[in-house]
Motif scaffolding. Structure first.
Motif, short mmCIF file in Angstrom:
data_model
loop_
_atom_site.label_atom_id
_atom_site.label_comp_id
_atom_site.label_asym_id
_atom_site.label_seq_id
_atom_site.Cartn_x
_atom_site.Cartn_y
_atom_site.Cartn_z
N GLU A 198 0.83 -1.20 0.00
CA GLU A 198 0.00 0.00 0.00
C GLU A 198 0.87 1.26 0.00
N SER A 199 1.98 1.24 0.73
CA SER A 199 2.85 2.42 0.77
C SER A 199 3.52 2.65 -0.59
N LYS A 200 3.87 1.56 -1.29
CA LYS A 200 4.46 1.70 -2.63
C LYS A 200 3.43 2.29 -3.59
N TYR A 201 2.18 1.86 -3.46
CA TYR A 201 1.11 2.40 -4.30
C TYR A 201 0.92 3.89 -4.02
N THR A 202 0.89 4.28 -2.76
CA THR A 202 0.74 5.68 -2.40
C THR A 202 1.91 6.50 -2.91
N GLN A 203 3.13 5.95 -2.76
CA GLN A 203 4.32 6.65 -3.24
C GLN A 203 4.28 6.82 -4.77
N ALA A 204 3.86 5.81 -5.50
CA ALA A 204 3.75 5.87 -6.96
C ALA A 204 2.69 6.89 -7.37
N LYS A 205 1.57 6.90 -6.62
CA LYS A 205 0.50 7.85 -6.92
C LYS A 205 0.99 9.29 -6.71
N ILE A 206 1.72 9.53 -5.63
CA ILE A 206 2.28 10.87 -5.35
C ILE A 206 3.28 11.26 -6.43
N ASN A 207 4.16 10.32 -6.82
CA ASN A 207 5.14 10.59 -7.88
C ASN A 207 4.44 10.92 -9.21
N ASN A 208 3.37 10.20 -9.49
CA ASN A 208 2.60 10.46 -10.71
C ASN A 208 2.00 11.87 -10.68
N GLU A 209 1.43 12.26 -9.54
CA GLU A 209 0.85 13.59 -9.41
C GLU A 209 1.93 14.67 -9.54
N LEU A 210 3.11 14.41 -8.95
CA LEU A 210 4.23 15.35 -9.08
C LEU A 210 4.68 15.48 -10.54
N ASP A 211 4.75 14.35 -11.23
CA ASP A 211 5.13 14.39 -12.65
C ASP A 211 4.12 15.18 -13.47
N LEU A 212 2.83 15.00 -13.18
CA LEU A 212 1.80 15.76 -13.90
C LEU A 212 1.93 17.25 -13.63
N GLU A 213 2.23 17.62 -12.39
CA GLU A 213 2.44 19.03 -12.05
C GLU A 213 3.68 19.58 -12.75
N ARG A 214 4.75 18.78 -12.81
CA ARG A 214 5.97 19.21 -13.52
C ARG A 214 5.69 19.44 -15.00
N ILE A 215 4.86 18.59 -15.59
CA ILE A 215 4.49 18.75 -17.00
C ILE A 215 3.72 20.06 -17.19
N LYS A 216 2.80 20.36 -16.27
CA LYS A 216 2.05 21.62 -16.36
C LYS A 216 3.00 22.81 -16.26
N VAL A 217 3.96 22.76 -15.34
CA VAL A 217 4.94 23.84 -15.16
C VAL A 217 5.79 23.97 -16.43
N ALA A 218 6.22 22.84 -16.98
CA ALA A 218 7.05 22.87 -18.20
C ALA A 218 6.27 23.47 -19.36
N LYS A 219 4.97 23.14 -19.48
CA LYS A 219 4.14 23.72 -20.55
C LYS A 219 4.01 25.22 -20.36
N SER A 220 3.85 25.65 -19.11
CA SER A 220 3.76 27.09 -18.84
C SER A 220 5.07 27.79 -19.20
N GLU A 221 6.20 27.17 -18.85
CA GLU A 221 7.50 27.74 -19.19
C GLU A 221 7.69 27.80 -20.71
N LEU A 222 7.22 26.78 -21.40
CA LEU A 222 7.29 26.77 -22.86
C LEU A 222 6.47 27.91 -23.46
N ASP A 223 5.27 28.14 -22.93
CA ASP A 223 4.44 29.25 -23.41
C ASP A 223 5.11 30.60 -23.18
N VAL A 224 5.75 30.76 -22.02
CA VAL A 224 6.46 32.00 -21.73
C VAL A 224 7.64 32.17 -22.69
N ALA A 225 8.38 31.08 -22.94
CA ALA A 225 9.53 31.16 -23.86
C ALA A 225 9.06 31.49 -25.27
N LYS A 226 7.93 30.93 -25.72
CA LYS A 226 7.39 31.23 -27.05
C LYS A 226 6.99 32.70 -27.13
#
Length: 157
Positions: free
Chosen positions: A1-29
């Motif tokens: 269960e702890s591995k599942y929770t850790q994977a879920k948190i990592n997935n959410e962090l990755d999704l947030e990083r993607i959103k930040v990267a897209k925002s940075e890309l828009d600013v750079a454009k």
């Protein structure tokens, strides 16, 4: 269960990083878009008649030489002869070095002002205070591979 929770948190962090990267890309454009120099007039710009350090305002359209996919010839005509040339006048164009005929040109535009040329000739009769007007010819040639920037002479037909 702890591995599942850790994977879920990592997935959410990755999704947030993607959103930040897209925002940075828009600013750079947006920053890149601000650096693009645009002409205030539609067309292919052959020459901007400005020097290093000068600014070009949107109403300085007389300082922009526009073109098309056709070849153009720029003539500097002494003020004494400018009244002999009208829109639609035809010229025979020659290579200034070889005196070989290159084709014919038709006057399609003339500058609204007189000025000095930025070069001198070897003509002893040429005066320093002589004013010139620029005329643009649409150039038709039977020859291929005529280099842009070739120095030419023109004779009124």
């Amino acid at each position: 269960e702890s591995k599942y929770t850790q994977a879920k948190i990592n997935n959410e962090l990755d999704l947030e990083r993607i959103k930040v990267a897209k925002s940075e890309l828009d600013v750079a454009k947006a920053k890149l878009e601000q650096t693009v120099l645009r002409s205030p007039i539609e067309g292919l710009v052959y020459k901007l008649d400005i020097h290093l350090g000068e600014t070009l305002a949107s109403n300085d359209t007389d300082r922009i030489v526009l073109g098309s996919d056709k070849l153009w010839v720029k003539l500097s005509v002494e003020s004494f002869w400018r009244d002999k040339i009208a829109l639609g006048s035809t010229f025979t164009v020659y290579d200034s070095e070889t005196r070989e005929s290159l084709g014919e040109g038709t006057v399609i535009q003339q500058s609204p002002y007189l000025g000095r040329r930025d070069f001198r000739t070897e003509d002893m009769q040429e005066r320093f205070d002589t004013k010139f007007q620029e005329f643009i010819l649409e150039f038709n040639s039977s020859k291929e591979n005529i280099p842009i920037g070739l120095s030419v002479l023109a004779e009124l037909n």
